[in-house]
Design a protein around this motif. Sequence first.
Motif, short mmCIF file in Angstrom:
data_model
loop_
_atom_site.label_atom_id
_atom_site.label_comp_id
_atom_site.label_asym_id
_atom_site.label_seq_id
_atom_site.Cartn_x
_atom_site.Cartn_y
_atom_site.Cartn_z
N ALA A 40 0.85 -1.20 0.00
CA ALA A 40 0.00 0.00 0.00
C ALA A 40 0.87 1.24 0.00
N ILE A 42 2.76 4.16 -2.85
CA ILE A 42 2.20 5.05 -3.87
C ILE A 42 1.62 4.24 -5.04
N LEU A 87 -2.78 -5.37 0.28
CA LEU A 87 -2.15 -5.97 1.46
C LEU A 87 -0.88 -5.21 1.79
N ARG A 96 6.04 13.37 0.66
CA ARG A 96 5.51 12.03 0.34
C ARG A 96 4.35 11.65 1.25
N ARG A 98 18.24 13.34 3.69
CA ARG A 98 17.03 14.14 3.48
C ARG A 98 16.66 14.85 4.77
N ASP A 133 8.33 0.51 -8.07
CA ASP A 133 9.73 0.20 -7.77
C ASP A 133 10.02 -1.29 -7.82
N ALA A 178 8.07 8.01 -8.25
CA ALA A 178 6.64 7.92 -7.90
C ALA A 178 5.78 8.07 -9.15
N ALA A 217 5.37 4.93 -11.08
CA ALA A 217 4.40 4.04 -10.43
C ALA A 217 2.97 4.47 -10.76
C1 LIG Z 1 8.26 4.74 4.16
C2 LIG Z 1 8.68 5.22 2.79
C3 LIG Z 1 9.17 6.52 2.64
C4 LIG Z 1 9.57 6.99 1.40
N1 LIG Z 1 10.03 8.28 1.26
C5 LIG Z 1 10.36 8.74 0.05
C6 LIG Z 1 10.77 10.11 -0.11
O1 LIG Z 1 10.84 10.87 0.84
N2 LIG Z 1 11.09 10.55 -1.36
C7 LIG Z 1 11.02 9.72 -2.45
O2 LIG Z 1 11.31 10.16 -3.57
N3 LIG Z 1 10.63 8.44 -2.33
C8 LIG Z 1 10.28 7.93 -1.11
N4 LIG Z 1 9.86 6.63 -0.98
C9 LIG Z 1 9.82 5.79 -2.18
C10 LIG Z 1 8.70 6.13 -3.11
O3 LIG Z 1 7.46 6.09 -2.45
C11 LIG Z 1 8.74 5.11 -4.23
O4 LIG Z 1 10.02 5.11 -4.81
C12 LIG Z 1 7.81 5.43 -5.37
O5 LIG Z 1 6.72 6.18 -4.95
C13 LIG Z 1 7.31 4.16 -6.05
O6 LIG Z 1 6.22 3.63 -5.29
P1 LIG Z 1 6.02 2.10 -4.99
O7 LIG Z 1 4.57 1.94 -4.64
O8 LIG Z 1 6.58 1.26 -6.05
O9 LIG Z 1 6.89 1.81 -3.69
P2 LIG Z 1 6.66 2.31 -2.20
O10 LIG Z 1 5.97 3.63 -2.16
O11 LIG Z 1 7.95 2.16 -1.52
O12 LIG Z 1 5.61 1.24 -1.60
C14 LIG Z 1 5.87 -0.13 -1.39
C15 LIG Z 1 4.95 -0.62 -0.26
O13 LIG Z 1 4.99 -2.04 -0.19
C16 LIG Z 1 5.04 -2.43 1.15
N5 LIG Z 1 5.61 -3.79 1.19
C17 LIG Z 1 6.89 -4.16 0.99
N6 LIG Z 1 7.00 -5.51 1.04
C18 LIG Z 1 5.76 -6.00 1.25
C19 LIG Z 1 5.23 -7.32 1.39
N7 LIG Z 1 6.01 -8.39 1.30
N8 LIG Z 1 3.89 -7.47 1.61
C20 LIG Z 1 3.09 -6.37 1.70
N9 LIG Z 1 3.54 -5.09 1.58
C21 LIG Z 1 4.86 -4.91 1.35
C22 LIG Z 1 5.91 -1.36 1.78
O14 LIG Z 1 5.77 -1.32 3.19
C23 LIG Z 1 5.37 -0.10 1.10
O15 LIG Z 1 4.25 0.43 1.77
C24 LIG Z 1 9.47 6.12 0.25
C25 LIG Z 1 8.99 4.81 0.41
C26 LIG Z 1 8.58 4.35 1.66
C27 LIG Z 1 8.03 2.93 1.81
#
Ligand SMILES: Cc1cc2nc3c(=O)[nH]c(=O)nc-3n(C[C@H](O)[C@H](O)[C@H](O)COP(=O)(O)OP(=O)(O)OC[C@H]3O[C@@H](n4cnc5c(N)ncnc54)[C@H](O)[C@@H]3O)c2cc1C
Length: 406
Positions: free
Chosen positions: A27, A29, A48, A123, A202, A309, A322, A325
């Motif tokens: 859950a 972005i 999830l 974020r 940061r 990601d 982001a 995504a």
């Molecule tokens: C806590 C946090 C802070 C961030 N801060 C920044 C920032 O300040 N600046 C920036 O540029 N980018 C930041 N990012 C990264 C950024 O959100 C992502 O690079 C980008 O938005 C791509 O989004 P994403 O959904 O692929 O990954 P993410 O936004 O990282 O989301 C992945 C999610 O999957 C969850 N997850 C991981 N493994 C499992 C599993 N096995 N089962 C269920 N859930 C799982 C994680 O807890 C997370 O909530 C951050 C990510 C996180 C998790």
Amino acid sequence: MSMTNATQKALDGEPTRDVGSILIAGAGIGGLATALALAKRGIASTVLERRSAFEPEGAGIQIGPNGTRILAELGVADELEPLAGKPDAVHARNALSGASLARLPLGKWIEARHRAPYWVLHRQDLHAALLKSARESRIISIMTGFDVASAAMERDRVSIQDKGGRRLDGDALIAADGLRSHLRGELFDAPPLRFAGRSAARAVIPFEAMPEPLRENATTLWMSPRAHVVHYPVRGAREVAVIFVRKDTIASDDWSTAIPNAWVTDIAEGFAPILRELLETPPQWKKWALYELPPLPFWNLDRVALLGDAAHPTLPFMAQGAVLALEDAAVLARAVAERPADLPRALALYASARRHRASRVVAAAKSNGRIYHLDGMAAHARDATLRMAPPTMLMSRYDWIYGWRP
Ligand SMILES: Cc1cc2nc3c(=O)[nH]c(=O)nc-3n(C[C@H](O)[C@H](O)[C@H](O)COP(=O)(O)OP(=O)(O)OC[C@H]3O[C@@H](n4cnc5c(N)ncnc54)[C@H](O)[C@@H]3O)c2cc1C
């Protein structure tokens, strides 16, 4: 908060009977945006999330017009608009001399060019808006504390298990489990992430804490061979996100490792005094190690697909992590809605529509990183180009990124 039926209807599209429920791991972005994009097309999902609660983490995140357009389609732009910074320009500067090199237009110029604004957000604000909207949807369920550990394909279903042995079935699984995706390793036989040899520190500081001459409505980029710095206003310009990127040997594995200020200030020794003053301002910096992964040969396997990601980790030097995504989410939802009775084919079409673009953006980010840290004659040539080239021409080179449409 309770909602009227009319509001709920506006959030969700007409139900699609051919698809039961899509499972989404993560859950973040990408996962939340996917659930919202599916809901807009009447497709139900269960998201999830490994974490048991959503802690206020993260710092600044930039969303170009290719991303804000999608936020508007997902129905969260109005909520975010008052919190967004809307920089007028990318102000490129030399970190050593302090010289101003160029102001590449953002603001009204980029909004008119691509019919969507360029935003800079905290974020936390972006995540909170997506989460609120997802919670308001009647056809999105969110389960926290569910750490997806394995997935198995069973004829026309996917079955997943969490670390505690709980099992859930769905029509398809979208692995949006982030940079360190467990599912990418388990199902796609992907190589391990490679530490890029650089980390980012940061901090978010109040706008009034900025040294006076730096209080401008811009995304400011300071370049030097040893490190580069980016800062921009967030939270409606009440705060400023500052990012400092330098070489590193220690690959921390979360987003928020507290580090001594000397990790930043030692490297900033020879920097322009005003930049040093800024870097000495934050009471606490948090470190986030940067990772790379070569483009994966495939992102989909029968009823499972990678997204965000998990599919294409990127260095942050194009500020598109982001946004990619969000783009993935829009394309995936369209593919599923167009082929609800053949989800493996829908996921294959999604992956083939996205793989080339994601790799191209990831490569552009890597190349920007090299340019920011040029040394000697090459750095002089870069600075001269920035000084002499028409700013609109420099910015137009990124039309292929910001002008993208689902
Ligand atoms: C806590 C946090 C802070 C961030 N801060 C920044 C920032 O300040 N600046 C920036 O540029 N980018 C930041 N990012 C990264 C950024 O959100 C992502 O690079 C980008 O938005 C791509 O989004 P994403 O959904 O692929 O990954 P993410 O936004 O990282 O989301 C992945 C999610 O999957 C969850 N997850 C991981 N493994 C499992 C599993 N096995 N089962 C269920 N859930 C799982 C994680 O807890 C997370 O909530 C951050 C990510 C996180 C998790």
